[in-house]
Design an enzyme around this catalytic site. Structure first.
Site, PDB file in Angstrom:
ATOM      1  N   ARG A   1      51.609  47.752  43.037  1.00 52.83           N
ATOM      2  CA  ARG A   1      50.876  48.661  43.922  1.00 52.83           C
ATOM      3  C   ARG A   1      51.420  50.080  43.849  1.00 52.83           C
ATOM      4  NH1 ARG A   1      47.606  45.633  47.506  1.00 52.83           N
ATOM      5  NH2 ARG A   1      48.461  43.661  48.209  1.00 52.83           N
TER       6      ARG A   1
ATOM      7  N   ASP B   1      47.040  45.442  43.422  1.00 47.32           N
ATOM      8  CA  ASP B   1      48.137  44.562  43.024  1.00 47.32           C
ATOM      9  C   ASP B   1      47.684  43.418  42.132  1.00 47.32           C
ATOM     10  OD1 ASP B   1      46.708  43.132  45.155  1.00 47.32           O
ATOM     11  OD2 ASP B   1      48.367  41.714  45.054  1.00 47.32           O
TER      12      ASP B   1
ATOM     13  N   ASP C   1      34.220  45.009  43.939  1.00 51.45           N
ATOM     14  CA  ASP C   1      34.101  44.030  42.851  1.00 51.45           C
ATOM     15  C   ASP C   1      32.768  43.295  43.027  1.00 51.45           C
ATOM     16  OD1 ASP C   1      34.649  42.315  40.770  1.00 51.45           O
ATOM     17  OD2 ASP C   1      36.266  41.259  41.749  1.00 51.45           O
TER      18      ASP C   1
HETATM   19  P1  IMP Z   1      34.940  41.683  46.414  1.00 47.45           P
HETATM   20  O1  IMP Z   1      34.605  40.960  47.684  1.00 47.45           O
HETATM   21  O2  IMP Z   1      34.759  40.801  45.213  1.00 47.45           O
HETATM   22  O3  IMP Z   1      34.192  43.001  46.238  1.00 47.45           O
HETATM   23  O4  IMP Z   1      36.506  41.933  46.468  1.00 47.45           O
HETATM   24  C1  IMP Z   1      37.077  43.174  46.641  1.00 47.45           C
HETATM   25  C2  IMP Z   1      38.590  43.028  46.761  1.00 47.45           C
HETATM   26  O5  IMP Z   1      39.133  42.219  45.710  1.00 47.45           O
HETATM   27  C3  IMP Z   1      39.246  44.384  46.592  1.00 47.45           C
HETATM   28  O6  IMP Z   1      39.364  45.052  47.828  1.00 47.45           O
HETATM   29  C4  IMP Z   1      40.596  44.020  45.982  1.00 47.45           C
HETATM   30  O7  IMP Z   1      41.527  43.732  46.986  1.00 47.45           O
HETATM   31  C5  IMP Z   1      40.328  42.773  45.184  1.00 47.45           C
HETATM   32  N1  IMP Z   1      40.112  43.090  43.755  1.00 47.45           N
HETATM   33  C6  IMP Z   1      38.959  43.029  43.070  1.00 47.45           C
HETATM   34  N2  IMP Z   1      39.116  43.407  41.776  1.00 47.45           N
HETATM   35  C7  IMP Z   1      40.422  43.738  41.646  1.00 47.45           C
HETATM   36  C8  IMP Z   1      41.203  44.232  40.526  1.00 47.45           C
HETATM   37  O8  IMP Z   1      40.739  44.460  39.400  1.00 47.45           O
HETATM   38  N3  IMP Z   1      42.521  44.448  40.787  1.00 47.45           N
HETATM   39  C9  IMP Z   1      43.101  44.234  42.013  1.00 47.45           C
HETATM   40  N4  IMP Z   1      42.391  43.776  43.069  1.00 47.45           N
HETATM   41  C10 IMP Z   1      41.075  43.533  42.890  1.00 47.45           C
END
Ligand code: IMP
Length: 198
Positions: free
Chosen positions: A168, A162, A106
């Site tokens: 999940r 989730d 993300d």
């Molecule tokens: P980042 O540090 O923003 O890249 O966060 C990544 C983590 O956020 C992922 O491993 C997911 O656990 C969670 N995450 C981000 N986007 C989503 C989504 O659309 N659905 C579910 N979990 C998400």
């Protein structure tokens, strides 16, 4: 047999079949790259648990599997980039080929922290495979060698991902109906990581 769509799901963006095909392609690419060299898959709990289970079975190179669990500090919905290790690896990684297995990239903040932490343990190589990558969302550049699918910037669930610990187990990846969210949909600038495992 086609499984019926969960009543909370507005639309499916990746079917079970499409995911299976793509996971096999990723496994073939990984097998070609590592050959007979052993590779340690490090799955990030909890979201990547289903992905790593399927991916590992498509890799012909010798595979070992370990798990890490991390959580963001601070607000429960914004990815802050400050990460706490809730469960560390069971074994050392020095001199080993390491492939981090993520469910979704993300903002990239979690992975950035994780990669820095793992690199300091001196693996022989360190790469990333992510099933999903949110288009236009990465706030920090992450060199991700294997990407399953680019997905739109929407909050998605299923196949390990989730919302509030639910969904999940859906075999496909989809977008929830807006009324399912108790609050705002955790899609814009959020990662929905609470204090628990993501
Ligand atoms: P980042 O540090 O923003 O890249 O966060 C990544 C983590 O956020 C992922 O491993 C997911 O656990 C969670 N995450 C981000 N986007 C989503 C989504 O659309 N659905 C579910 N979990 C998400």
């Amino acid at each position: 047999m086609t499984a019926s769509i969960h009543e909370d799901v507005e639309r499916v963006i990746l079917t079970e079949e499409r995911i299976r095909e793509r996971v096999a392609e990723l496994g073939a690419a990984i097998s070609a790259d590592y050959g007979d060299e052993p590779v340690l898959l490090i799955a990030v709990l909890r979201g990547a648990a289903l992905f790593v289970a399927d991916l590992a079975r498509t890799i012909s190179s010798p595979v070992e599997i370990d798990f890490m669990a991390v959580s963001s500090y601070g607000s429960s919905t914004k990815s802050s980039g400050v990460v706490r290790i809730l469960k560390d690896l069971d074994e050392g990684i020095e001199g080993r080929h390491v492939l981090v297995v993520e469910d979704i990239l993300d903002t990239g903040l979690t992975l950035k922290y994780l990669l820095k932490n793992l690199a300091s343990r001196k693996p022989r190589s360190l790469e990333v495979v992510t099933l999903l990558s949110k288009q236009g969302k990465q706030r920090v550049p992450i060199d991700c060698k294997y990407v399953g699918f680019d997905v739109p910037d929407e909050f998605v669930v299923g196949y390990g991902l989730d919302y509030d610990e639910r969904y999940r187990n859906l075999p496909y990846i989809g977008v929830l109906k807006p009324e399912v969210y108790t609050d705002q949909p955790p899609s814009v600038g959020t990662s929905a990581q609470g204090d628990g495992y993501s």
